[in-house]
Design a protein around this motif. Structure first.
Motif, PDB file in Angstrom:
ATOM      1  N   LEU A   9       0.824  -1.206   0.000  1.00  9.99           N
ATOM      2  CA  LEU A   9       0.000   0.000   0.000  1.00  9.99           C
ATOM      3  C   LEU A   9       0.861   1.260   0.000  1.00  9.99           C
ATOM      4  O   LEU A   9       0.587   2.213  -0.739  1.00  9.99           O
ATOM      5  CB  LEU A   9      -0.944   0.008   1.201  1.00  9.99           C
ATOM      6  CG  LEU A   9      -2.096  -0.988   1.151  1.00  9.99           C
ATOM      7  CD1 LEU A   9      -2.742  -1.120   2.528  1.00  9.99           C
ATOM      8  CD2 LEU A   9      -3.111  -0.570   0.106  1.00  9.99           C
ATOM      9  N   ILE A  10       1.894   1.264   0.833  1.00 10.58           N
ATOM     10  CA  ILE A  10       2.794   2.418   0.868  1.00 10.58           C
ATOM     11  C   ILE A  10       3.484   2.569  -0.487  1.00 10.58           C
ATOM     12  O   ILE A  10       3.595   3.676  -1.019  1.00 10.58           O
ATOM     13  CB  ILE A  10       3.816   2.307   2.021  1.00 10.58           C
ATOM     14  CG1 ILE A  10       3.095   2.338   3.378  1.00 10.58           C
ATOM     15  CG2 ILE A  10       4.846   3.431   1.930  1.00 10.58           C
ATOM     16  CD1 ILE A  10       3.991   1.995   4.564  1.00 10.58           C
ATOM     17  N   HIS A  11       3.935   1.461  -1.045  1.00 11.77           N
ATOM     18  CA  HIS A  11       4.622   1.503  -2.337  1.00 11.77           C
ATOM     19  C   HIS A  11       3.710   2.024  -3.447  1.00 11.77           C
ATOM     20  O   HIS A  11       4.157   2.749  -4.340  1.00 11.77           O
ATOM     21  CB  HIS A  11       5.159   0.120  -2.702  1.00 11.77           C
ATOM     22  CG  HIS A  11       6.027   0.159  -3.907  1.00 11.77           C
ATOM     23  ND1 HIS A  11       5.578  -0.200  -5.141  1.00 11.77           N
ATOM     24  CD2 HIS A  11       7.323   0.542  -4.065  1.00 11.77           C
ATOM     25  CE1 HIS A  11       6.555  -0.049  -6.015  1.00 11.77           C
ATOM     26  NE2 HIS A  11       7.622   0.403  -5.387  1.00 11.77           N
ATOM     27  N   GLU A  18      11.869   3.119  -0.848  1.00 12.04           N
ATOM     28  CA  GLU A  18      12.383   1.847  -0.329  1.00 12.04           C
ATOM     29  C   GLU A  18      11.680   1.652   1.006  1.00 12.04           C
ATOM     30  O   GLU A  18      11.728   2.531   1.879  1.00 12.04           O
ATOM     31  CB  GLU A  18      13.893   1.942  -0.134  1.00 12.04           C
ATOM     32  CG  GLU A  18      14.521   0.727   0.443  1.00 12.04           C
ATOM     33  CD  GLU A  18      16.009   0.931   0.691  1.00 12.04           C
ATOM     34  OE1 GLU A  18      16.493   0.414   1.720  1.00 12.04           O
ATOM     35  OE2 GLU A  18      16.669   1.612  -0.104  1.00 12.04           O
ATOM     36  N   ILE A  19      11.016   0.523   1.186  1.00  8.09           N
ATOM     37  CA  ILE A  19      10.123   0.342   2.331  1.00  8.09           C
ATOM     38  C   ILE A  19      10.412  -0.977   3.033  1.00  8.09           C
ATOM     39  O   ILE A  19      10.504  -2.023   2.393  1.00  8.09           O
ATOM     40  CB  ILE A  19       8.649   0.342   1.858  1.00  8.09           C
ATOM     41  CG1 ILE A  19       8.340   1.628   1.087  1.00  8.09           C
ATOM     42  CG2 ILE A  19       7.700   0.173   3.037  1.00  8.09           C
ATOM     43  CD1 ILE A  19       7.198   1.488   0.118  1.00  8.09           C
ATOM     44  N   GLU A  30       5.897  -1.426  12.427  1.00  6.09           N
ATOM     45  CA  GLU A  30       6.964  -0.437  12.321  1.00  6.09           C
ATOM     46  C   GLU A  30       7.368  -0.386  10.855  1.00  6.09           C
ATOM     47  O   GLU A  30       7.508  -1.436  10.218  1.00  6.09           O
ATOM     48  CB  GLU A  30       8.178  -0.838  13.149  1.00  6.09           C
ATOM     49  CG  GLU A  30       7.922  -0.920  14.624  1.00  6.09           C
ATOM     50  CD  GLU A  30       9.153  -1.407  15.384  1.00  6.09           C
ATOM     51  OE1 GLU A  30      10.243  -1.512  14.786  1.00  6.09           O
ATOM     52  OE2 GLU A  30       9.006  -1.691  16.572  1.00  6.09           O
ATOM     53  N   ALA A  31       7.540   0.822  10.329  1.00  2.00           N
ATOM     54  CA  ALA A  31       7.950   0.965   8.938  1.00  2.00           C
ATOM     55  C   ALA A  31       9.108   1.946   8.818  1.00  2.00           C
ATOM     56  O   ALA A  31       9.130   2.990   9.476  1.00  2.00           O
ATOM     57  CB  ALA A  31       6.781   1.449   8.084  1.00  2.00           C
ATOM     58  N   ARG A  32      10.053   1.576   7.984  1.00  2.00           N
ATOM     59  CA  ARG A  32      11.146   2.462   7.601  1.00  2.00           C
ATOM     60  C   ARG A  32      10.936   2.757   6.125  1.00  2.00           C
ATOM     61  O   ARG A  32      10.928   1.841   5.299  1.00  2.00           O
ATOM     62  CB  ARG A  32      12.499   1.775   7.819  1.00  2.00           C
ATOM     63  CG  ARG A  32      13.683   2.662   7.531  1.00  2.00           C
ATOM     64  CD  ARG A  32      14.962   1.928   7.941  1.00  2.00           C
ATOM     65  NE  ARG A  32      16.089   2.802   7.970  1.00  2.00           N
ATOM     66  CZ  ARG A  32      17.071   2.781   7.064  1.00  2.00           C
ATOM     67  NH1 ARG A  32      17.053   1.912   6.086  1.00  2.00           N
ATOM     68  NH2 ARG A  32      18.076   3.633   7.164  1.00  2.00           N
ATOM     69  N   LEU A  70      12.952   8.774   5.939  1.00  3.22           N
ATOM     70  CA  LEU A  70      14.247   9.331   5.598  1.00  3.22           C
ATOM     71  C   LEU A  70      14.339   9.637   4.106  1.00  3.22           C
ATOM     72  O   LEU A  70      13.702   8.955   3.297  1.00  3.22           O
ATOM     73  CB  LEU A  70      15.358   8.319   5.933  1.00  3.22           C
ATOM     74  CG  LEU A  70      15.437   7.797   7.349  1.00  3.22           C
ATOM     75  CD1 LEU A  70      16.293   6.536   7.396  1.00  3.22           C
ATOM     76  CD2 LEU A  70      16.001   8.862   8.258  1.00  3.22           C
ATOM     77  N   THR A  71      15.173  10.623   3.767  1.00  2.34           N
ATOM     78  CA  THR A  71      15.543  10.810   2.375  1.00  2.34           C
ATOM     79  C   THR A  71      16.670   9.820   2.081  1.00  2.34           C
ATOM     80  O   THR A  71      17.301   9.302   3.023  1.00  2.34           O
ATOM     81  CB  THR A  71      16.053  12.246   2.114  1.00  2.34           C
ATOM     82  OG1 THR A  71      17.269  12.425   2.824  1.00  2.34           O
ATOM     83  CG2 THR A  71      15.010  13.291   2.504  1.00  2.34           C
ATOM     84  N   PRO A  72      16.975   9.566   0.821  1.00  2.00           N
ATOM     85  CA  PRO A  72      18.107   8.672   0.517  1.00  2.00           C
ATOM     86  C   PRO A  72      19.424   9.159   1.133  1.00  2.00           C
ATOM     87  O   PRO A  72      20.209   8.352   1.633  1.00  2.00           O
ATOM     88  CB  PRO A  72      18.154   8.673  -1.017  1.00  2.00           C
ATOM     89  CG  PRO A  72      16.739   8.902  -1.404  1.00  2.00           C
ATOM     90  CD  PRO A  72      16.212   9.889  -0.392  1.00  2.00           C
ATOM     91  N   ASP A  73      19.668  10.473   1.107  1.00  2.38           N
ATOM     92  CA  ASP A  73      20.892  11.004   1.712  1.00  2.38           C
ATOM     93  C   ASP A  73      20.940  10.753   3.215  1.00  2.38           C
ATOM     94  O   ASP A  73      21.975  10.404   3.768  1.00  2.38           O
ATOM     95  CB  ASP A  73      21.033  12.517   1.445  1.00  2.38           C
ATOM     96  CG  ASP A  73      21.386  12.811   0.000  1.00  2.38           C
ATOM     97  OD1 ASP A  73      21.881  11.904  -0.715  1.00  2.38           O
ATOM     98  OD2 ASP A  73      21.163  13.969  -0.425  1.00  2.38           O
ATOM     99  N   GLU A  74      19.809  10.950   3.894  1.00  2.81           N
ATOM    100  CA  GLU A  74      19.754  10.701   5.332  1.00  2.81           C
ATOM    101  C   GLU A  74      19.982   9.216   5.632  1.00  2.81           C
ATOM    102  O   GLU A  74      20.660   8.885   6.595  1.00  2.81           O
ATOM    103  CB  GLU A  74      18.399  11.140   5.896  1.00  2.81           C
ATOM    104  CG  GLU A  74      18.211  12.643   5.883  1.00  2.81           C
ATOM    105  CD  GLU A  74      16.768  13.062   6.136  1.00  2.81           C
ATOM    106  OE1 GLU A  74      16.575  14.245   6.477  1.00  2.81           O
ATOM    107  OE2 GLU A  74      15.846  12.234   5.992  1.00  2.81           O
ATOM    108  N   ALA A  75      19.429   8.351   4.808  1.00  2.00           N
ATOM    109  CA  ALA A  75      19.601   6.913   5.023  1.00  2.00           C
ATOM    110  C   ALA A  75      21.055   6.506   4.850  1.00  2.00           C
ATOM    111  O   ALA A  75      21.569   5.672   5.596  1.00  2.00           O
ATOM    112  CB  ALA A  75      18.715   6.144   4.049  1.00  2.00           C
ATOM    113  N   ARG A  76      21.733   7.097   3.866  1.00  4.54           N
ATOM    114  CA  ARG A  76      23.153   6.763   3.655  1.00  4.54           C
ATOM    115  C   ARG A  76      24.027   7.229   4.802  1.00  4.54           C
ATOM    116  O   ARG A  76      25.024   6.577   5.126  1.00  4.54           O
ATOM    117  CB  ARG A  76      23.644   7.391   2.342  1.00  4.54           C
ATOM    118  CG  ARG A  76      23.274   6.614   1.110  1.00  4.54           C
ATOM    119  CD  ARG A  76      23.985   7.134  -0.121  1.00  4.54           C
ATOM    120  NE  ARG A  76      23.501   8.437  -0.537  1.00  4.54           N
ATOM    121  CZ  ARG A  76      22.419   8.643  -1.303  1.00  4.54           C
ATOM    122  NH1 ARG A  76      21.714   7.626  -1.726  1.00  4.54           N
ATOM    123  NH2 ARG A  76      22.071   9.862  -1.645  1.00  4.54           N
TER     124      ARG A  76
END
Length: 78
Positions: A9-11, A18-19, A30-32, A70-76
């Motif tokens: 659903l989120i996707h 990325e979920i 819980e979802a990231r 998170l944004t991709p930069d924050e995740a990295r």
């Protein structure tokens, strides 16, 4: 309701995300969620974007959803 259904659903609402969704009891999850759409958005706005993908399931079939957005930069960098 299961974690896979929530992820789908989120996707559907955030197709570039990325979920990862976890939850074993069928109501607490819980979802990231990592998405470039979160760039420049406050935490509350990010959460609202995710909740919007789930619609009326929140508070019903999904009793609780803890989010990490998170944004991709924050995740990295985390």
């Amino acid at each position: 309701m299961n974690a896979s259904q929530i992820r789908d659903l989120i996707h559907a609402g955030l197709p570039d995300a990325e979920i990862d969704v976890q939850g074993d009891d069928g109501v607490h999850f819980e979802a990231r969620v990592i998405s470039p759409q979160f760039a420049g958005k406050a935490l509350l706005a990010r959460h609202r974007m995710v909740y919007a993908t789930l619609g009326t399931l929140m508070g019903g079939a999904i009793h609780a959803l803890a989010l990490k957005t998170l944004t991709p930069d924050e995740a990295r960098s985390s």
